[in-house]
Design a protein around this motif. Sequence first.
Motif, PDB file in Angstrom:
ATOM      1  N   ILE A  55      12.770  10.387   3.698  1.00 29.14           N
ATOM      2  CA  ILE A  55      13.818   9.421   3.349  1.00 29.14           C
ATOM      3  C   ILE A  55      13.684   8.134   4.148  1.00 29.14           C
ATOM      4  N   PHE A  56      13.589   8.265   5.474  1.00 29.99           N
ATOM      5  CA  PHE A  56      13.694   7.077   6.330  1.00 29.99           C
ATOM      6  C   PHE A  56      12.355   6.416   6.665  1.00 29.99           C
ATOM      7  N   ALA A  57      11.252   7.146   6.507  1.00 28.38           N
ATOM      8  CA  ALA A  57       9.946   6.543   6.788  1.00 28.38           C
ATOM      9  C   ALA A  57       9.184   6.172   5.525  1.00 28.38           C
ATOM     10  N   SER A  58       9.645   6.678   4.375  1.00 32.06           N
ATOM     11  CA  SER A  58       8.893   6.420   3.145  1.00 32.06           C
ATOM     12  C   SER A  58       9.752   5.877   2.013  1.00 32.06           C
ATOM     13  N   ILE A  59      10.726   6.657   1.563  1.00 31.37           N
ATOM     14  CA  ILE A  59      11.475   6.283   0.359  1.00 31.37           C
ATOM     15  C   ILE A  59      12.241   4.979   0.540  1.00 31.37           C
ATOM     16  N   LEU A  60      13.039   4.884   1.604  1.00 33.82           N
ATOM     17  CA  LEU A  60      13.818   3.661   1.819  1.00 33.82           C
ATOM     18  C   LEU A  60      12.925   2.440   2.053  1.00 33.82           C
ATOM     19  N   PRO A  61      11.928   2.520   2.955  1.00 28.63           N
ATOM     20  CA  PRO A  61      11.044   1.357   3.122  1.00 28.63           C
ATOM     21  C   PRO A  61      10.323   0.965   1.833  1.00 28.63           C
ATOM     22  N   MET A  62       9.862   1.957   1.057  1.00 31.20           N
ATOM     23  CA  MET A  62       9.164   1.642  -0.187  1.00 31.20           C
ATOM     24  C   MET A  62      10.105   0.992  -1.198  1.00 31.20           C
ATOM     25  N   PRO A  96      11.456  21.938   6.258  1.00 29.88           N
ATOM     26  CA  PRO A  96      12.084  21.186   5.158  1.00 29.88           C
ATOM     27  C   PRO A  96      13.017  20.080   5.641  1.00 29.88           C
ATOM     28  N   VAL A  97      13.762  20.356   6.704  1.00 31.27           N
ATOM     29  CA  VAL A  97      14.703  19.351   7.215  1.00 31.27           C
ATOM     30  C   VAL A  97      13.943  18.189   7.852  1.00 31.27           C
ATOM     31  N   LEU A  98      12.963  18.517   8.693  1.00 31.84           N
ATOM     32  CA  LEU A  98      12.174  17.466   9.339  1.00 31.84           C
ATOM     33  C   LEU A  98      11.474  16.595   8.305  1.00 31.84           C
ATOM     34  N   GLU A  99      10.896  17.236   7.310  1.00 36.43           N
ATOM     35  CA  GLU A  99      10.158  16.486   6.294  1.00 36.43           C
ATOM     36  C   GLU A  99      11.098  15.658   5.420  1.00 36.43           C
ATOM     37  N   MET A 100      12.264  16.197   5.115  1.00 31.29           N
ATOM     38  CA  MET A 100      13.221  15.453   4.296  1.00 31.29           C
ATOM     39  C   MET A 100      13.669  14.174   5.005  1.00 31.29           C
ATOM     40  N   ILE A 101      14.002  14.292   6.291  1.00 29.78           N
ATOM     41  CA  ILE A 101      14.418  13.116   7.060  1.00 29.78           C
ATOM     42  C   ILE A 101      13.276  12.107   7.151  1.00 29.78           C
ATOM     43  N   ARG A 108     -12.393  -2.786  -6.466  1.00 33.93           N
ATOM     44  CA  ARG A 108     -11.521  -1.706  -6.951  1.00 33.93           C
ATOM     45  C   ARG A 108     -11.300  -0.665  -5.866  1.00 33.93           C
ATOM     46  N   LEU A 109     -12.378  -0.320  -5.160  1.00 30.32           N
ATOM     47  CA  LEU A 109     -12.247   0.649  -4.073  1.00 30.32           C
ATOM     48  C   LEU A 109     -11.366   0.094  -2.961  1.00 30.32           C
ATOM     49  N   ALA A 110     -11.576  -1.171  -2.612  1.00 27.27           N
ATOM     50  CA  ALA A 110     -10.752  -1.799  -1.573  1.00 27.27           C
ATOM     51  C   ALA A 110      -9.285  -1.800  -1.981  1.00 27.27           C
ATOM     52  N   LYS A 111      -9.029  -2.090  -3.245  1.00 27.56           N
ATOM     53  CA  LYS A 111      -7.653  -2.103  -3.754  1.00 27.56           C
ATOM     54  C   LYS A 111      -7.039  -0.709  -3.706  1.00 27.56           C
ATOM     55  N   THR A 112      -7.823   0.294  -4.091  1.00 24.58           N
ATOM     56  CA  THR A 112      -7.331   1.678  -4.070  1.00 24.58           C
ATOM     57  C   THR A 112      -6.999   2.115  -2.647  1.00 24.58           C
ATOM     58  N   ILE A 113      -7.897   1.805  -1.720  1.00 26.56           N
ATOM     59  CA  ILE A 113      -7.660   2.153  -0.313  1.00 26.56           C
ATOM     60  C   ILE A 113      -6.410   1.458   0.199  1.00 26.56           C
ATOM     61  N   SER A 114      -6.272   0.185  -0.134  1.00 28.15           N
ATOM     62  CA  SER A 114      -5.106  -0.580   0.305  1.00 28.15           C
ATOM     63  C   SER A 114      -3.812   0.004  -0.249  1.00 28.15           C
ATOM     64  N   THR A 115      -3.855   0.427  -1.508  1.00 30.05           N
ATOM     65  CA  THR A 115      -2.656   0.993  -2.140  1.00 30.05           C
ATOM     66  C   THR A 115      -2.227   2.287  -1.461  1.00 30.05           C
ATOM     67  N   PHE A 116      -3.187   3.164  -1.238  1.00 28.69           N
ATOM     68  CA  PHE A 116      -2.849   4.475  -0.681  1.00 28.69           C
ATOM     69  C   PHE A 116      -2.621   4.451   0.829  1.00 28.69           C
ATOM     70  N   THR A 117      -2.962   3.339   1.473  1.00 34.25           N
ATOM     71  CA  THR A 117      -2.675   3.223   2.904  1.00 34.25           C
ATOM     72  C   THR A 117      -1.494   2.295   3.169  1.00 34.25           C
ATOM     73  N   ASN A 118      -0.776   1.939   2.103  1.00 33.78           N
ATOM     74  CA  ASN A 118       0.483   1.221   2.308  1.00 33.78           C
ATOM     75  C   ASN A 118       1.360   2.089   3.207  1.00 33.78           C
ATOM     76  N   PRO A 119       1.943   1.540   4.266  1.00 31.74           N
ATOM     77  CA  PRO A 119       2.642   2.373   5.261  1.00 31.74           C
ATOM     78  C   PRO A 119       3.603   3.424   4.710  1.00 31.74           C
ATOM     79  N   PRO A 120       4.476   3.094   3.748  1.00 34.16           N
ATOM     80  CA  PRO A 120       5.373   4.146   3.248  1.00 34.16           C
ATOM     81  C   PRO A 120       4.654   5.249   2.473  1.00 34.16           C
ATOM     82  N   ILE A 121       3.416   4.974   2.026  1.00 29.18           N
ATOM     83  CA  ILE A 121       2.656   5.981   1.280  1.00 29.18           C
ATOM     84  C   ILE A 121       1.799   6.826   2.220  1.00 29.18           C
ATOM     85  N   ILE A 122       1.043   6.172   3.096  1.00 22.90           N
ATOM     86  CA  ILE A 122       0.151   6.918   3.994  1.00 22.90           C
ATOM     87  C   ILE A 122       0.942   7.795   4.954  1.00 22.90           C
TER      88      ILE A 122
END
Length: 286
Positions: free
Chosen positions: A49-56, A41-46, A6-20
């Motif tokens: 979008i492109f490093a997390s939301i779209l890949p996920m 805000p602008v840097l974080e929004m970009i 369960r711990l391994a699964k949790t770590i794996s989930t939260f370290t998925n590249p678009p999440i971590i």
Amino acid sequence: MNSKLRLAKTISTFTNPPIICIPLFIIICLTLSIDNLWQFPVLEMISLIFASILPMAIILYWAKKTGNDRDISRREDRFTPLIVGTVSYFIGFLVSIFLGLNDFLTFLFLCYTINTFIVMIITTRWKISIHTTGLSGPVCALIILLGPVGAVFGLIYPVLIWSRVTLKKHTMAQAIAGGVQGFVLTAVEMFLFIFMFNLNVGNIYPFHHVCGFILAIVFTPVVLGIFTYLNNTNSIIFYLVEIIGLGFFIAITPIDVIIIYILTTIVSIVISNYAGERFSWYNIVS
């Protein structure tokens, strides 16, 4: 499912590249905006979008379409998401240029593009770990910006190796190699871009110092990986190698690098003992 799985699964989930990358990019963007917080805000929004939301979104869609889990465990099914991910990062790079955003973030997107493309090529033959690659890239960026503070996040690396191997998503070599690739390529590419394009990146840690941190993070996991593949469980030899490594770091690196090496070694040993006999590192360190 037992507690370790369960711990391994949790770590794996939260370290998925678009999440971590979400918390790591928040720190990166805050660091880059330290002199002008209105940029954040602008840097974080970009980044979001492109490093997390779209890949996920791509991963979830493709996993559902191919009947895969969210890790897209079958190597053959990873090619298309990696192509689209590469395109997403490159669009992020182009948008950052168009908006005149911070040079460091802009070219970090280019690093992501190149590294993901390389992972895609490797994946046609070998299932290198996207998780460890996805962790090491932004951690390397944090090391360049923040030195030892960024390197602390590298302590996740040996834990993530355990997680991915325990879940049988990767072999030991695949999990270790993903991280090594991400660290090395990101460092080389970023400093190459800084030199080639005379980028305005402010105060960053020098290349040799960054390399020291990277070596400090990967040294013990790589040694344990080599011992695993040599089927060498002689703990005396392992600790002798670690002592020699410590001597090397003491001789040629600053104290902050030495501390990171010691911490990474401790984390590697602790996670090995926690994992128990089913994890190959346990028989080496115990």
